[in-house]
Motif scaffolding. Sequence first.
Motif, PDB file in Angstrom:
ATOM      1  N   PRO A  19      85.873  13.012  13.309  1.00 49.14           N
ATOM      2  CA  PRO A  19      84.912  14.068  13.654  1.00 49.14           C
ATOM      3  C   PRO A  19      85.590  15.272  14.290  1.00 49.14           C
ATOM      4  CG  PRO A  19      84.807  12.288  15.254  1.00 49.14           C
ATOM      5  CD  PRO A  19      85.720  11.819  14.157  1.00 49.14           C
ATOM      6  N   VAL A  20      85.013  16.436  14.091  1.00 50.20           N
ATOM      7  CA  VAL A  20      85.512  17.648  14.726  1.00 50.20           C
ATOM      8  C   VAL A  20      84.945  17.735  16.141  1.00 50.20           C
ATOM      9  CG1 VAL A  20      85.517  18.796  12.481  1.00 50.20           C
ATOM     10  CG2 VAL A  20      83.600  19.171  14.056  1.00 50.20           C
ATOM     11  N   ASN A  21      85.515  18.617  16.943  1.00 45.66           N
ATOM     12  CA  ASN A  21      84.945  18.979  18.237  1.00 45.66           C
ATOM     13  C   ASN A  21      84.281  20.352  18.080  1.00 45.66           C
ATOM     14  OD1 ASN A  21      85.863  16.704  19.730  1.00 45.66           O
ATOM     15  ND2 ASN A  21      87.908  17.596  19.787  1.00 45.66           N
ATOM     16  N   LEU A  22      83.026  20.453  18.446  1.00 45.55           N
ATOM     17  CA  LEU A  22      82.304  21.713  18.331  1.00 45.55           C
ATOM     18  C   LEU A  22      82.765  22.681  19.429  1.00 45.55           C
ATOM     19  CD1 LEU A  22      78.707  20.380  17.608  1.00 45.55           C
ATOM     20  CD2 LEU A  22      80.583  20.820  16.007  1.00 45.55           C
ATOM     21  N   THR A  48      88.489  10.313  -0.129  1.00 43.55           N
ATOM     22  CA  THR A  48      87.572   9.212   0.177  1.00 43.55           C
ATOM     23  C   THR A  48      86.134   9.714   0.196  1.00 43.55           C
ATOM     24  OG1 THR A  48      86.928   7.581   1.867  1.00 43.55           O
ATOM     25  CG2 THR A  48      87.957   9.610   2.640  1.00 43.55           C
ATOM     26  N   PRO A  49      85.177   8.875  -0.165  1.00 40.94           N
ATOM     27  CA  PRO A  49      83.770   9.294  -0.088  1.00 40.94           C
ATOM     28  C   PRO A  49      83.193   9.199   1.324  1.00 40.94           C
ATOM     29  CG  PRO A  49      83.914   7.079  -0.970  1.00 40.94           C
ATOM     30  CD  PRO A  49      85.331   7.560  -0.833  1.00 40.94           C
ATOM     31  N   ILE A  50      83.958   8.635   2.251  1.00 43.59           N
ATOM     32  CA  ILE A  50      83.478   8.492   3.624  1.00 43.59           C
ATOM     33  C   ILE A  50      83.370   9.866   4.279  1.00 43.59           C
ATOM     34  CG2 ILE A  50      83.939   7.473   5.872  1.00 43.59           C
ATOM     35  CD1 ILE A  50      83.212   5.458   3.746  1.00 43.59           C
ATOM     36  N   GLU A  51      82.259  10.111   4.947  1.00 43.54           N
ATOM     37  CA  GLU A  51      82.040  11.351   5.684  1.00 43.54           C
ATOM     38  C   GLU A  51      81.740  11.027   7.140  1.00 43.54           C
ATOM     39  OE1 GLU A  51      78.790  13.047   3.577  1.00 43.54           O
ATOM     40  OE2 GLU A  51      80.007  13.721   1.868  1.00 43.54           O
ATOM     41  N   THR A  52      82.174  11.904   8.054  1.00 42.64           N
ATOM     42  CA  THR A  52      82.017  11.639   9.476  1.00 42.64           C
ATOM     43  C   THR A  52      81.367  12.833  10.159  1.00 42.64           C
ATOM     44  OG1 THR A  52      84.045  10.304   9.425  1.00 42.64           O
ATOM     45  CG2 THR A  52      83.191  10.929  11.588  1.00 42.64           C
ATOM     46  N   ASP A  53      80.297  12.574  10.909  1.00 42.77           N
ATOM     47  CA  ASP A  53      79.576  13.648  11.592  1.00 42.77           C
ATOM     48  C   ASP A  53      80.081  13.837  13.011  1.00 42.77           C
ATOM     49  OD1 ASP A  53      78.085  13.887   9.324  1.00 42.77           O
ATOM     50  OD2 ASP A  53      76.276  12.949  10.149  1.00 42.77           O
ATOM     51  N   SER A  54      80.065  15.083  13.453  1.00 49.01           N
ATOM     52  CA  SER A  54      80.392  15.398  14.840  1.00 49.01           C
ATOM     53  C   SER A  54      79.192  15.092  15.725  1.00 49.01           C
ATOM     54  CB  SER A  54      80.746  16.887  14.960  1.00 49.01           C
ATOM     55  OG  SER A  54      79.582  17.685  14.776  1.00 49.01           O
ATOM     56  N   SER A  55      79.325  15.342  17.004  1.00 47.44           N
ATOM     57  CA  SER A  55      78.161  15.287  17.883  1.00 47.44           C
ATOM     58  C   SER A  55      77.220  16.441  17.503  1.00 47.44           C
ATOM     59  CB  SER A  55      78.598  15.409  19.343  1.00 47.44           C
ATOM     60  OG  SER A  55      79.312  16.625  19.542  1.00 47.44           O
ATOM     61  N   THR A  56      75.992  16.384  17.968  1.00 48.58           N
ATOM     62  CA  THR A  56      75.014  17.434  17.680  1.00 48.58           C
ATOM     63  C   THR A  56      74.804  18.302  18.910  1.00 48.58           C
ATOM     64  OG1 THR A  56      73.863  16.061  16.051  1.00 48.58           O
ATOM     65  CG2 THR A  56      72.644  17.911  16.971  1.00 48.58           C
ATOM     66  N   TRP A  57      74.907  19.621  18.728  1.00 42.03           N
ATOM     67  CA  TRP A  57      74.682  20.572  19.807  1.00 42.03           C
ATOM     68  C   TRP A  57      73.408  21.358  19.545  1.00 42.03           C
ATOM     69  CZ3 TRP A  57      79.767  23.403  21.719  1.00 42.03           C
ATOM     70  CH2 TRP A  57      80.576  22.474  22.396  1.00 42.03           C
ATOM     71  N   GLN A  58      72.879  21.988  20.610  1.00 36.20           N
ATOM     72  CA  GLN A  58      71.699  22.837  20.504  1.00 36.20           C
ATOM     73  C   GLN A  58      71.998  24.212  21.093  1.00 36.20           C
ATOM     74  OE1 GLN A  58      67.792  20.770  21.248  1.00 36.20           O
ATOM     75  NE2 GLN A  58      69.063  19.325  22.375  1.00 36.20           N
ATOM     76  N   PHE A  59      71.407  25.237  20.515  1.00 41.63           N
ATOM     77  CA  PHE A  59      71.533  26.587  21.071  1.00 41.63           C
ATOM     78  C   PHE A  59      70.243  27.344  20.800  1.00 41.63           C
ATOM     79  CE2 PHE A  59      72.833  27.141  16.686  1.00 41.63           C
ATOM     80  CZ  PHE A  59      72.330  28.372  16.316  1.00 41.63           C
ATOM     81  N   TYR A  60      70.039  28.440  21.541  1.00 42.56           N
ATOM     82  CA  TYR A  60      68.863  29.271  21.346  1.00 42.56           C
ATOM     83  C   TYR A  60      69.304  30.610  20.793  1.00 42.56           C
ATOM     84  CZ  TYR A  60      64.084  30.809  21.952  1.00 42.56           C
ATOM     85  OH  TYR A  60      62.812  31.222  21.702  1.00 42.56           O
ATOM     86  N   LEU A  61      68.722  30.984  19.644  1.00 39.96           N
ATOM     87  CA  LEU A  61      69.028  32.266  19.024  1.00 39.96           C
ATOM     88  C   LEU A  61      68.002  33.275  19.495  1.00 39.96           C
ATOM     89  CD1 LEU A  61      70.762  33.931  17.140  1.00 39.96           C
ATOM     90  CD2 LEU A  61      69.385  33.116  15.225  1.00 39.96           C
ATOM     91  N   GLU A  62      68.467  34.235  20.297  1.00 48.70           N
ATOM     92  CA  GLU A  62      67.555  35.191  20.904  1.00 48.70           C
ATOM     93  C   GLU A  62      66.825  36.038  19.860  1.00 48.70           C
ATOM     94  OE1 GLU A  62      66.790  35.253  23.936  1.00 48.70           O
ATOM     95  OE2 GLU A  62      68.395  34.210  24.988  1.00 48.70           O
ATOM     96  N   GLY A  63      65.544  36.323  20.179  1.00 49.79           N
ATOM     97  CA  GLY A  63      64.752  37.219  19.343  1.00 49.79           C
ATOM     98  C   GLY A  63      64.396  38.440  20.141  1.00 49.79           C
ATOM     99  N   SER A  64      63.119  38.661  20.340  1.00 52.43           N
ATOM    100  CA  SER A  64      62.656  39.780  21.157  1.00 52.43           C
ATOM    101  C   SER A  64      63.068  39.561  22.605  1.00 52.43           C
ATOM    102  CB  SER A  64      61.128  39.897  21.060  1.00 52.43           C
ATOM    103  OG  SER A  64      60.641  40.821  22.019  1.00 52.43           O
ATOM    104  N   THR A  65      63.546  40.612  23.237  1.00 54.20           N
ATOM    105  CA  THR A  65      64.001  40.492  24.632  1.00 54.20           C
ATOM    106  C   THR A  65      62.856  40.193  25.584  1.00 54.20           C
ATOM    107  OG1 THR A  65      63.805  42.893  24.861  1.00 54.20           O
ATOM    108  CG2 THR A  65      65.965  42.018  24.259  1.00 54.20           C
ATOM    109  N   SER A  66      61.621  40.492  25.167  1.00 51.80           N
ATOM    110  CA  SER A  66      60.470  40.251  26.038  1.00 51.80           C
ATOM    111  C   SER A  66      59.859  38.865  25.838  1.00 51.80           C
ATOM    112  CB  SER A  66      59.389  41.314  25.789  1.00 51.80           C
ATOM    113  OG  SER A  66      58.954  41.268  24.432  1.00 51.80           O
ATOM    114  N   ALA A  67      60.301  38.174  24.792  1.00 48.86           N
ATOM    115  CA  ALA A  67      59.727  36.870  24.488  1.00 48.86           C
ATOM    116  C   ALA A  67      60.323  35.790  25.382  1.00 48.86           C
ATOM    117  CB  ALA A  67      59.967  36.513  23.024  1.00 48.86           C
ATOM    118  N   THR A  68      59.531  34.743  25.635  1.00 50.56           N
ATOM    119  CA  THR A  68      60.044  33.609  26.402  1.00 50.56           C
ATOM    120  C   THR A  68      60.744  32.646  25.454  1.00 50.56           C
ATOM    121  OG1 THR A  68      57.976  32.389  26.144  1.00 50.56           O
ATOM    122  CG2 THR A  68      58.185  33.812  28.081  1.00 50.56           C
TER     123      THR A  68
END
Length: 228
Positions: free
Chosen positions: A29-32, A110-130
């Motif tokens: 697995p990669v490191n994010l 090889t057909p084997i695939e390996t997943d990294s850990s899962t991360w979360q982020f927030y993609l900003e939209g309107s600056t006034s939005a919560t």
Amino acid sequence: IVKRMKNWKLFVLLLLGSCGPDPIPDPEPVNLVAPQNLNSCTTASRINESLSQVNFQWTAALHADNYELIVQNALTRERFDTSTSLQNASLTLPSGAPYLWFVRSKSTLTPIETDSSTWQFYLEGSTSATHFPFPALLQSPEDESEIVLSAQGTFQFEWEGNDLDNDIVSYDLYLSTDPDELALVKDGITSSQTLLELNSNTLYYWQVATRDENQNQSFSGVFSFQTE
């Protein structure tokens, strides 16, 4: 002489057995790296009022020669992905939403695939939005686990909630024996844990909804577990 011949045959067999091809290693697995986990994405390039280009980065993985970047909008469940041989990639995503992302390591050997850990982020939209809260991270019971109930037939569910506005007010817990018909069994939970009475020898599915003071709501993934 006969004994020497037997020893020689044994030596040849051992030699032949040790000269076979080496096993092909699975890709690791990669490191994010970026966007950072449980944070707002500050490196995105605004395309227009509703779209932004986000740059993703990760480390190289041993025994991998190709990567698949997988990103999911945590609100709409819409998935975005792309493949690359590099340790970075860019995607154009709708703004104003929380996202989940991980990288899948691949190899042409090889057909084997390996997943990294899962991360979360927030993609900003309107600056006034919560900010919408991040989907809860389910902790206990773990996915596809087998659990032992207490003497009273109960089990304590635990999860982790995160919100960039720090204004989470409550959680709702959904539970069912059918993953397509999850039912609200407890709402208005003000902590990140709760005790439920369960049946023994039953396969359950559970999910948590997170709500903030602006009534923004997000749903976790669905985990399964088996009671003894």
